[in-house]
Motif scaffolding. Structure first.
Motif, PDB file in Angstrom:
ATOM      1  N   GLU A  71      40.732  13.701  68.251  1.00 43.49           N
ATOM      2  CA  GLU A  71      39.732  14.109  67.253  1.00 43.49           C
ATOM      3  C   GLU A  71      39.769  15.626  67.069  1.00 43.49           C
ATOM      4  N   GLY A  72      39.998  16.367  68.141  1.00 39.61           N
ATOM      5  CA  GLY A  72      40.131  17.823  68.041  1.00 39.61           C
ATOM      6  C   GLY A  72      41.300  18.216  67.160  1.00 39.61           C
ATOM      7  N   GLU A  73      42.416  17.504  67.296  1.00 35.92           N
ATOM      8  CA  GLU A  73      43.583  17.762  66.448  1.00 35.92           C
ATOM      9  C   GLU A  73      43.252  17.484  64.986  1.00 35.92           C
ATOM     10  N   ARG A  74      42.662  16.326  64.733  1.00 35.28           N
ATOM     11  CA  ARG A  74      42.335  15.950  63.346  1.00 35.28           C
ATOM     12  C   ARG A  74      41.398  16.958  62.707  1.00 35.28           C
ATOM     13  N   ARG A  75      40.361  17.348  63.436  1.00 39.35           N
ATOM     14  CA  ARG A  75      39.392  18.306  62.876  1.00 39.35           C
ATOM     15  C   ARG A  75      40.016  19.672  62.641  1.00 39.35           C
ATOM     16  N   ALA A  76      40.782  20.176  63.601  1.00 40.01           N
ATOM     17  CA  ALA A  76      41.425  21.481  63.427  1.00 40.01           C
ATOM     18  C   ALA A  76      42.333  21.465  62.203  1.00 40.01           C
ATOM     19  N   MET A  77      43.101  20.390  62.046  1.00 41.37           N
ATOM     20  CA  MET A  77      43.993  20.285  60.885  1.00 41.37           C
ATOM     21  C   MET A  77      43.190  20.186  59.587  1.00 41.37           C
ATOM     22  N   ARG A  78      42.135  19.396  59.583  1.00 40.50           N
ATOM     23  CA  ARG A  78      41.329  19.246  58.375  1.00 40.50           C
ATOM     24  C   ARG A  78      40.670  20.578  57.992  1.00 40.50           C
ATOM     25  N   TYR A  79      40.078  21.264  58.986  1.00 37.03           N
ATOM     26  CA  TYR A  79      39.442  22.553  58.710  1.00 37.03           C
ATOM     27  C   TYR A  79      40.469  23.562  58.192  1.00 37.03           C
ATOM     28  N   CYS A  80      41.643  23.575  58.790  1.00 37.24           N
ATOM     29  CA  CYS A  80      42.707  24.485  58.371  1.00 37.24           C
ATOM     30  C   CYS A  80      43.159  24.165  56.951  1.00 37.24           C
ATOM     31  N   GLU A  81      43.359  22.889  56.654  1.00 35.31           N
ATOM     32  CA  GLU A  81      43.803  22.497  55.307  1.00 35.31           C
ATOM     33  C   GLU A  81      42.773  22.894  54.250  1.00 35.31           C
ATOM     34  N   GLU A  82      41.491  22.770  54.570  1.00 36.18           N
ATOM     35  CA  GLU A  82      40.446  23.195  53.627  1.00 36.18           C
ATOM     36  C   GLU A  82      40.553  24.691  53.357  1.00 36.18           C
ATOM     37  N   ARG A  83      40.706  25.484  54.413  1.00 36.23           N
ATOM     38  CA  ARG A  83      40.814  26.942  54.267  1.00 36.23           C
ATOM     39  C   ARG A  83      42.114  27.310  53.545  1.00 36.23           C
ATOM     40  N   ARG A  84      43.198  26.616  53.869  1.00 29.85           N
ATOM     41  CA  ARG A  84      44.496  26.867  53.234  1.00 29.85           C
ATOM     42  C   ARG A  84      44.407  26.635  51.725  1.00 29.85           C
ATOM     43  N   ALA A  85      43.742  25.560  51.317  1.00 29.98           N
ATOM     44  CA  ALA A  85      43.595  25.264  49.897  1.00 29.98           C
ATOM     45  C   ALA A  85      42.750  26.343  49.202  1.00 29.98           C
ATOM     46  N   GLU A  86      41.670  26.778  49.855  1.00 34.23           N
ATOM     47  CA  GLU A  86      40.812  27.833  49.288  1.00 34.23           C
ATOM     48  C   GLU A  86      41.608  29.109  49.038  1.00 34.23           C
ATOM     49  N   LYS A  87      42.468  29.452  49.977  1.00 33.62           N
ATOM     50  CA  LYS A  87      43.224  30.704  49.898  1.00 33.62           C
ATOM     51  C   LYS A  87      44.568  30.552  49.200  1.00 33.62           C
ATOM     52  N   ARG A  88      44.902  29.323  48.795  1.00 37.24           N
ATOM     53  CA  ARG A  88      46.168  29.022  48.120  1.00 37.24           C
ATOM     54  C   ARG A  88      47.382  29.469  48.939  1.00 37.24           C
ATOM     55  N   ILE A  89      47.363  29.091  50.214  1.00 38.44           N
ATOM     56  CA  ILE A  89      48.469  29.400  51.116  1.00 38.44           C
ATOM     57  C   ILE A  89      49.500  28.280  50.995  1.00 38.44           C
ATOM     58  N   ARG A  90      50.757  28.666  50.828  1.00 39.49           N
ATOM     59  CA  ARG A  90      51.819  27.666  50.638  1.00 39.49           C
ATOM     60  C   ARG A  90      52.241  26.978  51.942  1.00 39.49           C
ATOM     61  N   MET A  91      52.279  27.711  53.036  1.00 39.61           N
ATOM     62  CA  MET A  91      52.707  27.136  54.320  1.00 39.61           C
ATOM     63  C   MET A  91      51.734  26.054  54.744  1.00 39.61           C
ATOM     64  N   PRO A  92      52.225  24.911  55.210  1.00 33.65           N
ATOM     65  CA  PRO A  92      51.309  23.867  55.691  1.00 33.65           C
ATOM     66  C   PRO A  92      50.667  24.277  57.019  1.00 33.65           C
ATOM     67  N   CYS A  93      49.529  23.712  57.315  1.00 33.99           N
ATOM     68  CA  CYS A  93      48.869  23.966  58.587  1.00 33.99           C
ATOM     69  C   CYS A  93      49.665  23.323  59.714  1.00 33.99           C
ATOM     70  N   LYS A  94      49.659  23.989  60.860  1.00 33.99           N
ATOM     71  CA  LYS A  94      50.348  23.492  62.047  1.00 33.99           C
ATOM     72  C   LYS A  94      49.444  23.711  63.249  1.00 33.99           C
ATOM     73  N   LEU A  95      49.472  22.764  64.189  1.00 33.63           N
ATOM     74  CA  LEU A  95      48.724  22.924  65.431  1.00 33.63           C
ATOM     75  C   LEU A  95      49.354  24.012  66.284  1.00 33.63           C
ATOM     76  N   VAL A  96      48.524  24.857  66.863  1.00 33.12           N
ATOM     77  CA  VAL A  96      49.004  25.951  67.713  1.00 33.12           C
ATOM     78  C   VAL A  96      49.216  25.423  69.126  1.00 33.12           C
ATOM     79  N   GLU A  97      50.383  25.714  69.682  1.00 34.08           N
ATOM     80  CA  GLU A  97      50.721  25.337  71.059  1.00 34.08           C
ATOM     81  C   GLU A  97      50.904  26.579  71.906  1.00 34.08           C
ATOM     82  N   GLU A  98      50.330  26.553  73.116  1.00 29.78           N
ATOM     83  CA  GLU A  98      50.516  27.669  74.049  1.00 29.78           C
ATOM     84  C   GLU A  98      51.917  27.687  74.576  1.00 29.78           C
TER      85      GLU A  98
END
Length: 98
Positions: A71-98
């Motif tokens: 659920e954390g993955e899904r939410r982080a991706m969804r929140y990122c995609e919403e922000r990406r669309a607002e800012k018109r960023i071309r790169m797709p969202c990706k989960l950050v790995e340490e």
């Protein structure tokens, strides 16, 4: 066998693309470092960026206080995609790995 199960838990659960923390622009890495103390093993962050210096071309969102990793993955991706669309960023969202 238990070791394999533990190693599998350390990786993202979903079929989401990932990006190593070291490949994030410095401003996004700084935000991640600020949020890290609040994170637990189920916390996830996602990022997208078209520039390494223009903050308007960066999206970074996290799901921190969460009980299930998937659920954390899904939410982080969804929140990122919403922000990406607002800012018109071309790169797709990706989960950050340490």
């Amino acid at each position: 066998m238990a070791f394999i199960g533990f190693a599998a838990m350390a990786k993202p659960i979903g079929n989401y693309p990932t990006i190593p923390l070291s490949e994030l622009p410095d401003p996004l890495r700084s935000v991640w470092k600020e949020l890290k103390p609040e994170m637990n093993q189920n916390s996830h962050c996602a990022a997208a960026f078209d520039s390494h210096s223009d903050g308007e071309k960066m999206a970074f969102r996290c799901s921190i206080h969460i009980k299930m990793s998937a659920e954390g993955e899904r939410r982080a991706m969804r929140y990122c995609e919403e922000r990406r669309a607002e800012k018109r960023i071309r790169m797709p969202c990706k989960l950050v790995e340490e």
